[in-house]
Design a protein around this motif. Sequence first.
Motif, PDB file in Angstrom:
ATOM      1  N   TYR A   1       0.752  -1.314  -0.052  1.00 47.25           N
ATOM      2  CA  TYR A   1      -0.111  -0.173  -0.114  1.00 47.25           C
ATOM      3  C   TYR A   1       0.900   1.261  -0.131  1.00 47.25           C
ATOM      4  O   TYR A   1       2.107   1.149   0.638  1.00 47.25           O
ATOM      5  CB  TYR A   1      -0.948   0.176   1.127  1.00 47.25           C
TER       6      TYR A   1
ATOM      7  N   GLN B   1       0.730   5.461   0.908  1.00 46.73           N
ATOM      8  CA  GLN B   1       0.360   6.549   1.501  1.00 46.73           C
ATOM      9  C   GLN B   1       0.959   7.940   1.370  1.00 46.73           C
ATOM     10  O   GLN B   1       2.033   8.118   2.013  1.00 46.73           O
ATOM     11  CB  GLN B   1      -0.069   6.180   3.108  1.00 46.73           C
TER      12      GLN B   1
ATOM     13  N   LYS C   1      -2.819  11.661   3.252  1.00 43.15           N
ATOM     14  CA  LYS C   1      -3.776  10.952   2.643  1.00 43.15           C
ATOM     15  C   LYS C   1      -4.089   9.468   3.134  1.00 43.15           C
ATOM     16  O   LYS C   1      -3.333   9.106   4.154  1.00 43.15           O
ATOM     17  CB  LYS C   1      -3.362  10.854   1.105  1.00 43.15           C
ATOM     18  N   ALA C   2      -5.199   8.799   2.785  1.00 43.12           N
ATOM     19  CA  ALA C   2      -5.312   7.475   3.280  1.00 43.12           C
ATOM     20  C   ALA C   2      -4.277   6.485   2.655  1.00 43.12           C
ATOM     21  O   ALA C   2      -3.885   6.684   1.459  1.00 43.12           O
ATOM     22  CB  ALA C   2      -6.813   7.260   2.653  1.00 43.12           C
ATOM     23  N   PRO C   3      -4.153   5.347   3.099  1.00 44.62           N
ATOM     24  CA  PRO C   3      -3.317   4.186   2.338  1.00 44.62           C
ATOM     25  C   PRO C   3      -4.332   3.621   1.124  1.00 44.62           C
ATOM     26  O   PRO C   3      -5.378   3.931   1.224  1.00 44.62           O
ATOM     27  CB  PRO C   3      -3.258   3.075   3.424  1.00 44.62           C
ATOM     28  N   LYS C   4      -3.540   3.451   0.169  1.00 48.85           N
ATOM     29  CA  LYS C   4      -4.120   2.940  -1.170  1.00 48.85           C
ATOM     30  C   LYS C   4      -3.371   1.843  -1.632  1.00 48.85           C
ATOM     31  O   LYS C   4      -2.121   1.782  -1.703  1.00 48.85           O
ATOM     32  CB  LYS C   4      -4.472   4.142  -2.312  1.00 48.85           C
ATOM     33  N   ALA C   5      -4.185   0.692  -1.886  1.00 47.43           N
ATOM     34  CA  ALA C   5      -3.468  -0.663  -2.612  1.00 47.43           C
ATOM     35  C   ALA C   5      -2.605  -0.079  -3.792  1.00 47.43           C
ATOM     36  O   ALA C   5      -3.253   0.511  -4.476  1.00 47.43           O
ATOM     37  CB  ALA C   5      -4.262  -1.340  -2.669  1.00 47.43           C
TER      38      ALA C   5
ATOM     39  N   LEU D   1       3.576   0.824   2.723  1.00 46.70           N
ATOM     40  CA  LEU D   1       3.297  -0.209   3.819  1.00 46.70           C
ATOM     41  C   LEU D   1       3.160  -1.654   3.163  1.00 46.70           C
ATOM     42  O   LEU D   1       2.442  -1.725   2.226  1.00 46.70           O
ATOM     43  CB  LEU D   1       1.905   0.146   4.463  1.00 46.70           C
TER      44      LEU D   1
ATOM     45  N   PHE E   1      -8.310   5.261  10.885  1.00 45.30           N
ATOM     46  CA  PHE E   1      -8.938   5.044   9.452  1.00 45.30           C
ATOM     47  C   PHE E   1      -9.741   4.044   9.644  1.00 45.30           C
ATOM     48  O   PHE E   1      -9.739   2.821  10.290  1.00 45.30           O
ATOM     49  CB  PHE E   1      -7.847   4.632   8.585  1.00 45.30           C
TER      50      PHE E   1
ATOM     51  N   GLU F   1      -8.191  -6.912  -0.952  1.00 48.27           N
ATOM     52  CA  GLU F   1      -7.628  -5.445  -0.849  1.00 48.27           C
ATOM     53  C   GLU F   1      -8.757  -4.957  -0.238  1.00 48.27           C
ATOM     54  O   GLU F   1     -10.042  -4.671  -0.405  1.00 48.27           O
ATOM     55  CB  GLU F   1      -7.867  -4.939  -2.276  1.00 48.27           C
TER      56      GLU F   1
ATOM     57  N   PHE G   1      -9.648   2.462   1.905  1.00 43.24           N
ATOM     58  CA  PHE G   1      -9.527   3.177   3.003  1.00 43.24           C
ATOM     59  C   PHE G   1     -10.432   4.499   2.910  1.00 43.24           C
ATOM     60  O   PHE G   1     -10.474   5.046   1.812  1.00 43.24           O
ATOM     61  CB  PHE G   1      -8.237   3.667   3.496  1.00 43.24           C
ATOM     62  N   GLY G   2     -10.773   5.070   4.069  1.00 40.18           N
ATOM     63  CA  GLY G   2     -11.528   6.452   4.244  1.00 40.18           C
ATOM     64  C   GLY G   2     -10.427   7.279   4.401  1.00 40.18           C
ATOM     65  O   GLY G   2      -9.263   7.033   4.595  1.00 40.18           O
TER      66      GLY G   2
END
Lengths: 112, 114
Positions: A36, A38, A42-46, A88, B90, B102, B105-106
């Motif tokens: 992930y 980040q 901001k938010a974590p994103k895959a 992450l 989160f 998967e 996330f907010g």
Amino acid sequence: QQKVQQSPESLIVPEGAMTSLNCTFSDSASQYFAWYRQHSGKAPKALMSIFSNGEKEEGRFTIHLNKASLHFSLHIRDSQPSDSALYLCAVSMRGAGNKLTFGIGTRVLVRP
Amino acid sequence: EAAVTQSPRNKVTVTGGNVTLSCRQTNSHNYMYWYRQDTGHGLRLIHYSYGAGNLQIGDVPDGYKATRTTQEDFFLLLELASPSQTSLYFCASSDAGLGGLEQYFGPGTRLTVL
């Protein structure tokens, strides 16, 4: 309990270089391995994930998994300043439902 | 892309106060999660749920309650907030099965307990 560790803690790379990140896990029954990203605030994103031993490439990103060594990695080719972020790694164990265990993260700074 | 929203985005409370953090997802995902993120500890799972009325204990549940009222809504409750609960929280959601590992996330809620 699953232990997930990342190295290095932080990394500075010049623009255009390769970035290599490492993740080790403790449970050999792990079945899903993901990275992930980040960005700050901001938010974590895959980013990408893998289930089986070997490599998977998507654009500039490559994930490599070696279950026997309890290790997987992320390589970013031609690193860009926009790749600067906290990375992450995450692992899911067989029989643990959809629960993921995350590493603490590697902070990457790509210098122009 | 899956949509997860959180409210409030920022919250300040005092020690001993009551706090409720809200999360809503609009993609009919079965699983929802609450994490806290702290420097040096990464993302740690507090509670999660695989459907309305269900609750599973995460890795750091002490001091937190949670409730999943509908498929869409998951709440985190701090009934006697302490300074140690100052953190970035989160919420995330995912589908069921191997195809649903998967997590989406907010944007996070920053909570400060004075």
